[in-house]
Write a protein that holds these residues in place. Structure first.
Motif, PDB file in Angstrom:
ATOM      1  N   GLY A   1       0.798  -1.229   0.000  1.00 44.38           N
ATOM      2  CA  GLY A   1       0.000   0.000   0.000  1.00 44.38           C
ATOM      3  C   GLY A   1       0.825   1.270   0.000  1.00 44.38           C
ATOM      4  N   ARG A   2       0.403   2.215   0.815  1.00 44.07           N
ATOM      5  CA  ARG A   2       1.041   3.531   0.845  1.00 44.07           C
ATOM      6  C   ARG A   2       2.525   3.462   1.204  1.00 44.07           C
ATOM      7  NH1 ARG A   2      -2.538   8.205   2.775  1.00 44.07           N
ATOM      8  NH2 ARG A   2      -4.444   7.758   1.656  1.00 44.07           N
TER       9      ARG A   2
ATOM     10  N   ASP B   1       4.378   2.297  -1.787  1.00 42.72           N
ATOM     11  CA  ASP B   1       4.457   3.397  -2.755  1.00 42.72           C
ATOM     12  C   ASP B   1       5.602   4.347  -2.392  1.00 42.72           C
ATOM     13  OD1 ASP B   1       2.264   2.320  -3.970  1.00 42.72           O
ATOM     14  OD2 ASP B   1       0.905   3.991  -3.576  1.00 42.72           O
TER      15      ASP B   1
ATOM     16  N   ILE C   1       8.984   2.670  -2.977  1.00 41.70           N
ATOM     17  CA  ILE C   1       9.300   2.566  -4.406  1.00 41.70           C
ATOM     18  C   ILE C   1       9.612   3.939  -4.993  1.00 41.70           C
ATOM     19  CG2 ILE C   1       8.370   1.992  -6.694  1.00 41.70           C
ATOM     20  CD1 ILE C   1       6.755  -0.242  -5.373  1.00 41.70           C
ATOM     21  N   ALA C   2       8.812   4.925  -4.594  1.00 45.20           N
ATOM     22  CA  ALA C   2       8.980   6.268  -5.158  1.00 45.20           C
ATOM     23  C   ALA C   2      10.352   6.848  -4.865  1.00 45.20           C
ATOM     24  CB  ALA C   2       7.884   7.201  -4.637  1.00 45.20           C
TER      25      ALA C   2
ATOM     26  N   ILE D   1       4.897  -5.730  -8.928  1.00 42.63           N
ATOM     27  CA  ILE D   1       5.022  -5.644 -10.394  1.00 42.63           C
ATOM     28  C   ILE D   1       4.102  -4.552 -10.919  1.00 42.63           C
ATOM     29  CG2 ILE D   1       4.592  -6.878 -12.557  1.00 42.63           C
ATOM     30  CD1 ILE D   1       5.606  -9.426 -11.093  1.00 42.63           C
ATOM     31  N   ARG D   2       2.890  -4.520 -10.394  1.00 43.85           N
ATOM     32  CA  ARG D   2       1.949  -3.478 -10.836  1.00 43.85           C
ATOM     33  C   ARG D   2       2.493  -2.086 -10.542  1.00 43.85           C
ATOM     34  NH1 ARG D   2      -2.533  -7.019  -8.566  1.00 43.85           N
ATOM     35  NH2 ARG D   2      -3.460  -7.939 -10.431  1.00 43.85           N
ATOM     36  N   LYS D   3       3.273  -1.969  -9.493  1.00 41.91           N
ATOM     37  CA  LYS D   3       3.818  -0.661  -9.118  1.00 41.91           C
ATOM     38  C   LYS D   3       5.189  -0.403  -9.727  1.00 41.91           C
ATOM     39  CE  LYS D   3       0.893   0.159  -5.198  1.00 41.91           C
ATOM     40  NZ  LYS D   3       0.647   0.079  -3.753  1.00 41.91           N
ATOM     41  N   GLY D   4       5.576  -1.265 -10.643  1.00 42.79           N
ATOM     42  CA  GLY D   4       6.776  -0.973 -11.428  1.00 42.79           C
ATOM     43  C   GLY D   4       8.045  -1.648 -10.966  1.00 42.79           C
TER      44      GLY D   4
ATOM     45  N   TRP E   1       3.249 -11.414 -15.756  1.00 37.93           N
ATOM     46  CA  TRP E   1       4.170 -11.208 -14.647  1.00 37.93           C
ATOM     47  C   TRP E   1       5.612 -11.561 -15.012  1.00 37.93           C
ATOM     48  CZ3 TRP E   1       0.837  -8.678 -12.014  1.00 37.93           C
ATOM     49  CH2 TRP E   1      -0.492  -9.067 -12.046  1.00 37.93           C
TER      50      TRP E   1
ATOM     51  N   ARG F   1       8.692  -9.425 -15.833  1.00 34.90           N
ATOM     52  CA  ARG F   1       9.149  -8.496 -14.801  1.00 34.90           C
ATOM     53  C   ARG F   1       9.795  -9.240 -13.632  1.00 34.90           C
ATOM     54  NH1 ARG F   1       9.582  -3.435 -16.536  1.00 34.90           N
ATOM     55  NH2 ARG F   1       9.453  -2.742 -14.368  1.00 34.90           N
TER      56      ARG F   1
END
Lengths: 563, 563
Positions: free
Chosen positions: A191-192, A195, A198-199, A218-221, A246, A249
């Protein structure tokens, strides 16, 4: 020098196809894939009925965990088709600092395996860790100019990243500024918080233990490194990732691999084999272990059978058993019919060699060093091991210090001690541990993540001192002692983490060490030395022990032994 | 400043999925994708029922072909969802050299589109080209330190690469040494020659016109840029590449795009639309135009809706029509409900501006300049245009120099001249051309690939001089003249290639220019100015004209006009 591989079936990792094509190498490069013949080459190898596949890449490994030097590791892994690894010298760096990284670079220079280095991001791993060195962003900076340094290794300090801690962010930004990769390590983050992690620029993770966890990443890169290590074999649970969308990645990595496991079961080849045995397409697994691994690190010209690519090539007898017949590394046949051609590891500069071989600095231990000041009955925090896991429980129970100093074999309560061994500071902590099942003697080891101080578990103080002293005499290693006699030992003179011996020799010594665990009364389903190695790592819940005291991992604070 | 896009459907380019998720931006970055709400943001945009998609990336374009400055190009392309382009300033570099590249960098600095620059590899394009500048590897070197320079642009000199020509290899190796990409350009190359070309380090190609050609390249490790340009719309033929295992190795690019086509039909959005209309998955096309384009150039953090990625975001009304409602560039809403927010192009440093605006150096032309010394009937090489193609035929036919200097409207034989215009060397060549259908007057242009000298086609010498002089007076551009009167003109004062006007103004002027072609008697299915622009490009078979003479492209040598 031009070499032709003729009549083979090429595994095309760009498309997943099997292609009938001749492969022409010139020196260390592939120069042609297609319609070539003997006249184009100085040397021709007929590989009829066999597969031609790029060399396997392990995207994340701590070579130290094999207890082998880079050269001996390569000797063991090459017959399994591993031609490149991304090594994080986190362990030796925690002992020797920048010199440890330099050693790993020098000790892998020119060997027939490309050992890329990811710079350890967390030395020491936590504020509780009294390691042999502190590596700042400034300390890491010079390494970015080395051609085999690919980025920043697993950023374990995810709370620091999420809080945008200055020092860890400096390291991350440096890697990004150099256009390099930053590996992640953030189990169960979601979740947050994920994020936010990763960011910050964290490109991948190798700690996923469920498909759901992996899919979110994977969805978040992020790319997901599917770990199939000796102690953490996640592949079975993650096999569904071998399907698209999938798979492309994902990578296959080992993280921590023991010498015996490497020799007996294999390396990345073993993971591909397991995938194939589960009915997955082995070519998908091969793509993960080659091109997609290279892509994760922004490496060009590595991981495929294509013009201009490095001639790291495997000739496989089959795809499902992944039987490796020949291995070419940079165009040179290094494994032929499963047998290694002879080669010598590089000479490391003497000063550096001396540095990593004199890492043990602690006074001789005596029985008295393991006595505790408490007396009478008191409620104490006891580290309780959880079967087949690295997490521990914080067990609060009565300890009678007046009876055998608190050791209670009936309740499986032993003494555990961690003693600083890098700078002879004398820092030491003694506590209690339950769950080993040990009935006599003591075990000591210089492998104690991540600061690798001297860790000792014992049923009595005399054997604890004897075991610790034996490790000290060896300049690092593991020892099992009962009634003052050494039952087994494994010398690890290179920074207290690596042996000088070959993989089979280390595997044999390790086997004897495991057998000695039984002589200490430890049941067969408990791996004493392996568990010991994680008992002082204050990032895995819930109660750990460091030179500074017992650590409540959840609250990230030191707790007194007695309530 | 935190902005939330809520209630949209996110196009996940990592997996191809559609996800219901809120997207949170902070300044120029995406910081969260998932469960966020108004309280997390300073500003919220409800995009219910709409799609949230990364901004489109054109992986290969010559902005000069739009005849627009970078700023005006961005103004036209942004409403079509283009937030990044990889621009090869090959045209302006052939006129102004390194100053041309600097101009494109300065003129795109800070505009709401990221204009990455690929360094022109072939200036001049061939040894026959008398261009305004010569760019060596040393000239290109300083540009690699610019953050928006991503590598070496299309290496057209494939014979040079195959022969491992020293100068071209120096340029390629420099790009690779800097860890950058090298774009290819080698139409129809196959087999061993293709292997040799790729092995030099060429990562992609945008010249594929058939699926078969593209598949060979993908199998050999190149990425394929599917070109959908105004004059070379390859997408229809290449639509099968939108399926795996090909798609993830492909990009969508425009290469050359005219202003009117851009305004009326769109840019990368048009290619996605065409794919969707053909029944292909629009998300696959979007992935090609975003993440996979970024990957081709080794760009991190661009081309996806994910934490840490640049907030280049499109809000689409639908996926099949690709109707673009809002465009965020680096987190700033720049197109709202299809309308551009106002912004100003950057000021280019005056010296540079002056440099690119004074590129025309040629003496005033007179009728006499177009007379030829020959007389009587002679067998001559005539450039014969091939309908709807850029290749020409080498037509050997009788020319009677005594009748109208050789012009023969019955046989559609006109005069064509190329005059050097960069350094006033006076170099000039006059020949014959067939296939335009022109019946009167003359046409002149400073767009003449790749050296962009002054090219003129005419039915008589006086109009040729008048047309040429009008282009000269404008400092570059296009002009159509009949009986001494200017029928239409398009001023291109920026290096003789780009206008100062907006896209609609340029499109309108161009429309008038096209209409004037009809006034010259050119049939509606011949694009005179476009064809002219390629008549002096000695890399496209078979017969072309340069300032040094007629070029037999197949044999790569100058041929005399008369046999």
């Amino acid at each position: 020098m031009r070499t032709l591989l003729k009549n083979g079936t090429v595994i095309n990792v760009f498309t997943g196809e099997e292609e009938q094509a001749q492969v022409l190498m010139e020196d260390d490069r592939i120069v042609g894939v297609g319609d070539y013949n003997e006249q184009d080459a100085d040397e021709t190898q007929d590989v009829s009925g066999r597969y031609i596949c790029p060399g396997f890449i392990d995207g994340h490994i701590h070579i130290e965990s094999t207890m082998l030097t880079p050269g001996e590791f390569a000797r063991a892994a090459l017959p399994h088709g591993t031609t490149s690894v991304m090594a994080d010298p986190h362990e030796i760096a925690n002992v020797c600092g920048a010199a440890g990284i330099r050693y790993m670079l020098e000790a892998s220079e020119g060997i027939p395996m490309t050992v890329y280095i990811m710079l350890p991001s967390c030395v020491p791993a936590t504020g509780f860790d009294e390691s042999g060195a502190v590596l700042t962003a400034e300390d890491l900076e010079p390494f970015y100019s080395h051609p085999r340094v690919l980025g920043l290794a697993e950023v374990m300090d995810y709370p620091g990243v999420i809080a945008r801690d200055r020092e860890i962010m400096k390291k991350i930004r440096a890697a990004i500024r150099h256009g390099r990769t930053v590996n992640g390590h953030a189990p169960l983050l979601s979740g947050r918080e994920l994020d936010c992690y990763i960011a910050a620029g964290i490109g991948d993770d190798h700690e996923c233990s469920s498909v759901q966890e992996a899919k979110e990443r994977i969805r978040k890169g992020q790319r997901v490194m599917i770990r199939q290590g000796t102690a953490a074999p996640n592949l079975r649970d993650l096999l569904p990732l071998l399907e698209e969308p999938w798979a492309h990645r994902c990578l296959l990595v080992s993280d921590d691999k023991h010498a015996a496991d490497l020799l007996n079961n294999g390396h990345i080849d073993a993971a591909i084999r397991m995938a194939a045995q589960d009915g997955r397409n082995p070519i998908t697994a091969i793509r993960m272990a080659t091109l997609w691994a290279a892509e994760c690190f922004g490496l060009c010209g590595v991981g495929a059978i294509a013009p201009g690519y490095t001639a790291d090539i495997l000739v496989l007898d089959d795809l499902h058993q992944v039987r490796i017949r020949h291995v070419y590394q940079k165009g040179r046949m290094i494994v032929e019919n499963g047998r290694m051609h002879p080669w010598n590891p590089p000479a490391v500069c003497p000063d550096l060699e001396k540095n990593v071989r004199s890492s043990f600095h602690i006074n001789v231990l005596s029985e008295r060093d393991f006595y505790m000041k408490q007396s009478g009955k008191q409620k104490c925090h006891v580290i309780r091991l959880v079967k087949h896991q690295l997490i521990t429980e914080d067990w609060i129970t009565d300890i009678d210090f007046d009876k055998k100093g608190g050791v209670d074999l009936n309740r499986d309560i032993l003494k555990i001690a961690v003693a600083e061994r890098h700078k002879n500071t004398g820092h030491k902590c003694i506590g209690f541990i339950s769950g080993t099942g040990m009935k006599r003697g003591a075990a000591a080891s210089s492998i104690a993540h991540d600061s690798h101080n001297l860790i000792i578990i014992g049923t009595n103080e005399a054997d604890m001192a004897a075991a610790g002293n034996r490790v000290r005499e060896m300049g690092g290693g593991c020892a099992a002692v009962a009634d003052g006699n050494i039952l087994a030992e494994l010398p690890l003179p290179v920074s207290g983490l690596m042996s000088e011996a070959s993989a089979p020799a280390v595997a044999e010594q390790n086997q004897k060490l495991w057998e000695s665990e039984r002589l200490l009364g430890v049941p067969g389903d408990v791996e004493l030395f392996m568990l010991m190695a994680f008992t002082s790592l204050p990032v895995i819940p819930h109660l750990k022990i460091t030179t500074q005291g017992l650590v409540d991992v959840d609250r990230q604070r030191i707790v007194p032994l007695c309530e």
